[in-house]
Design a protein around this motif. Structure first.
Motif: not given
Length: 778
Positions: A343-349, A393-396, A404-409, A465-474
């Motif tokens: 989680d930390k390394s992804l947020v840092k990136l 997923l929701e936390g990340l 300020g970024l969209m989140f994708g999975l 999975v698609f219903a994860t709050p804040g998810l914009s891209y697959i």
């Protein structure tokens, strides 16, 4: 426009005419497909027959002059003397295979109907018209319905066919193609696009004077081995001159196209589902729908054919929220961390990416179950790896959104590992043959999408999975070719239906999720371009063109895609060097120049990047955003292809053009280079200019000592210190010219470095060097 009277059928688009007629014996004879003609007396197009050639089978005693082997036909079967590639083959209840389809009726429909169970083209404005011609088999009473839809503004005609078992017994289809098209000459050039993983879309030309050329896939997908798109042209056709016909198929499974020259010099193109290992049993009253084929003609070379196809794909294939919405610039975590992330390394990136202007952060493979490598956990989508993602997923997603970024999975819904909780619960859901060894691919197996229960389960699992709050891209991946075709859901006599039933199940899964989550941007991927086709593009607005991110390789890959697919449909990333697929080192500006001619993204570990590279990325993104609409939705022009590659994109209003030059290898002593332009308004004035760049002093090597007051050791401390603060200025291109001049004469650029001196009037253009140029209407 459709002209039809039950005897002659003429289909006109803005610039083309397609014509056929009903022969005296009831078969449909193809008359013409080419430039728009205005012929009030279509009999002038008929072939004249008096006697059949020797050693042929004549159709019947009443017509001894007629052999179907030497007729240009709209459809064909076996048994009545046509020995060329058939469109339909069957095994009837009595064991016979002869079919004799003759004209029965027609109707004109003032819209573009959907196809049952299959994606197809559409027309939001209901301007498209459809001709349906019904043929009836004289022997068994089967019906064959040929559909032709006209998209006038794109100069495109689509064809499909439907087989109806209107007899009272079962029949087994062993071949059901979408179309045949016969030409009246041999020696046509067949152009197809081949490759493999990381080597997609290599263009291949064959001039076919005799025999048969087959382009097909049997991977279960449209495949990177051979894309469904191909072209037929006159042998001397060029980019801007000559007759060319483009063909594509709205289908994501095994496809087949055969081009064959008859003994009498006619060329037949047969196109549709691959008949290899295919059969389909129809009981009385049942019917089978073949996929839709797309054809276009240009008398002005490959360029116009591509523009026709691009407009058609944008207007009548891609759909939904993202059809014309500018696509976000993303960063994907895969090449930055592979499976090793937290989680930390992804947020840092994500934080560094946000500072450069990136808009979408995508977490790739490795977030679910015990997915620490590619050997396990596929299928366990309900188990988030809490060691990596304590907040799930929701936390990340929230952390990414808060930046300020969209989140994708990343997901791979069609696959399952044997080492997974899902397989342990449902081993019967995997495609494999009970009791037999299985040929594996990437340590995984296919889920049996022939089974409606499996599709229903995966709709439910992916919906969560698609219903994860804040998810914009697959990113929807598919890393497995078919082997050991077998569905435990189907009886033994239906096992040759597996490949097509799988595709139908895939479409139901994808269509349901696309309709349920219309605002999520879905990007297709199948080990890169292993399923890049019009069927997939009905649900994914964009597809990952290749797992190869090397800029030099991408020149060939993206050039190949450009013949059939608009740049808004293929994604391209700037990645690290040495490149992870080729180990090649290319300048970061060249990587950007190539990637900007697709939907731009990044695949860099920005956490470890040099400050100057991060500054370059920031400047690149700022530039791309300024010209994003033009780059994603403008008209694409191939201008050079060789050691120098040149592409240009011009917006639809002809106000702006962005042009790229890239050099594969420097040629000593070649100092002059002209940039070509196309598509600009001849009567307007344009401001033409290039990017003002600076270059690392170290790129000039030991030449620094020709001007330095003290000797500088190569790559020594002093050299590195000087290079950090002293940059070499690049050349400047900035002037005003008419569109007429730019289109027809081009621009002679500043001379390149040839070893005799360097200043601001000299172009620094090493191996793999690239430039972007801009033309803006004044």
């Amino acid at each position: 426009m459709i002209k039809a009277d039950g005897k002659v059928f003429i289909l006109n688009t803005k610039n083309t005419t397609y014509a056929f007629r009903v022969m005296e014996t009831g078969q449909l004879e193809h008359l013409y497909y080419g430039r728009l003609i205005h012929e009030d007396e279509p009999s002038v197009l008929n072939e004249k027959r008096a006697f059949a050639p020797g050693n042929t089978v004549t159709y019947n005693p009443e017509h001894p002059e007629l052999t179907l082997e030497d007729v240009r036909l709209e459809t064909s079967a076996i048994g009545k003397g046509d020995f060329r590639e058939p469109m339909v083959e069957v095994i009837c209840a009595d064991g016979s295979s002869t079919l004799d389809f003759v004209y029965d009726s027609y109707q004109v429909i003032n819209c573009k109907p959907e196809l049952q169970g299959l994606p197809s083209s559409y027309d939001e404005d209901d301007n498209a018209k459809t001709l349906e011609v019904t043929l009836k088999d004289k022997n068994h009473g089967f019906k064959l319905i040929l559909s032709y839809s006209i998209f006038e503004e794109c100069d495109v005609i689509t064809r499909s066919a439907r087989f109806v078992n209107s007899s009272e017994e079962s029949v087994k289809l062993t071949r059901m193609l979408s179309m045949v098209l016969d030409y009246d000459k041999p020696g046509m050039k067949i152009t197809s696009f081949h490759g493999s993983w990381t080597r997609e879309m290599n263009k291949a030309d064959v001039v076919l004077t005799a025999g048969k050329l087959v382009n097909s896939s049997f991977t279960g997908t449209s495949s990177n081995r051979c894309n469904p798109f191909f072209m037929v042209s006159e042998a001397d056709t060029t980019e801007t001159d000559g007759d060319v016909w483009g063909f594509n198929l709205v289908y994501s499974g095994n496809h087949y196209s055969a081009s064959e020259v008859s003994p009498w010099g006619k060329t037949r193109v047969a196109y549709g589902i691959n008949p290899q290992n295919f059969s389909w049993t129809l009981e009385a009253g049942e019917e089978f729908q073949a996929p839709e084929a797309v054809i276009t003609y240009s008398g002005d070379g490959y360029r116009q054919m591509s523009l026709n196809m691009h407009d058609f794909v944008r207007e009548h294939i891609t759909r939904g929220t993202w059809k014309y919405k500018e696509r976000p610039i993303l960063i994907n975590s895969w090449e930055a961390s592979y499976f090793d992330f937290t989680d930390k390394s992804l947020v840092k990136l994500a934080k560094v990416a946000k500072d450069t202007g990136v808009e979408l952060f995508v977490m790739d493979d490795g977030w679910f179950g015990e997915r620490n490598d590619d050997k396990r956990a596929l299928g366990d989508w309900d188990i988030v790896n809490k060691k990596k993602l304590p907040g799930g997923l929701e936390g990340l997603a929230k952390k990414i959104n808060d930046l300020g970024l969209m989140f994708g999975l990343w997901v791979e819904p069609e696959m399952i590992n044997v080492d997974s909780e899902l397989y342990r619960k449902h081993p019967d859901w995997a495609i494999d043959i009970p009791g037999m060894d299985h040929a594996e691919g990437r340590n995984q197996r296919l889920l049996d999408l022939c089974n409606p229960e499996v599709v229903d389960y995966m709709i439910e699992a992916m919906s969560e999975v698609f219903a994860t709050p804040g998810l914009s891209y697959i990113k929807w991946d598919m890393n497995r070719n078919f082997s050991d075709y077998y569905s435990k859901y189907l009886p033994a006599e239906k096992q040759q239906e597996v490949s097509h039933r799988y595709v139908l199940g895939f479409y139901r899964l994808l269509r349901t999720l696309a309709e349920k989550f219309p605002d999520i941007l879905m990007e297709g991927c199948a080990s890169g371009g292993n399923r890049f086709d019009l069927g997939a593009l009905c649900y994914y607005p964009q597809i990952w063109a290749s797992d190869n991110t090397d800029a030099v390789s991408r020149l060939t890959i993206q050039n190949g895609y450009s013949y059939a697919y608009p740049q808004s449909t293929y994604t391209a990333h700037v990645s690290a060097c040495p490149n992870h697929q080729t180990l090649r080192v290319t300048p970061i500006e060249s990587r950007f120049a190539v990637a900007s001619f697709g939907v731009l993204g990044y695949e860099l570990n920005l956490n470890d990047a040099k400050a100057e590279d991060i500054a370059s990325v920031k400047a690149q993104i700022e530039l791309y955003k300024k010209y994003r609409k033009t780059l994603q939705f403008g008209d694409f022009y191939r201008l050079k292809n060789g050691n120098i590659v040149e592409w240009s994109i011009v917006d639809k209003n002809k106000n702006t053009a962005v042009t790229m030059l890239m050099q594969r290898e420097i040629m000593a002593g070649e100092q002059y280079l002209r940039i070509d332009q196309a598509g600009l308004d001849n009567d307007s004035k344009y401001h033409f200019f290039g990017r003002k760049l600076e270059y690392n002093l170290k790129g000039f090597g030991d030449l620094v000592n020709t001007v330095a007051p003290v000797h500088i050791k190569q790559d020594g401390v002093l050299h590195n210190v000087i290079a950090k603060f002293v940059k070499m200025p690049g050349e400047s291109e900035d002037f005003v010219a008419s569109g007429d001049t730019l289109n027809n004469v081009g621009v002679k650029l500043a001379q390149s470095f040839v070893g005799t001196g360097y200043n601001e009037q000299v172009r620094y253009f090493p191996d793999f060097g690239a430039r972007l140029y801009f033309a803006e209407k004044i």
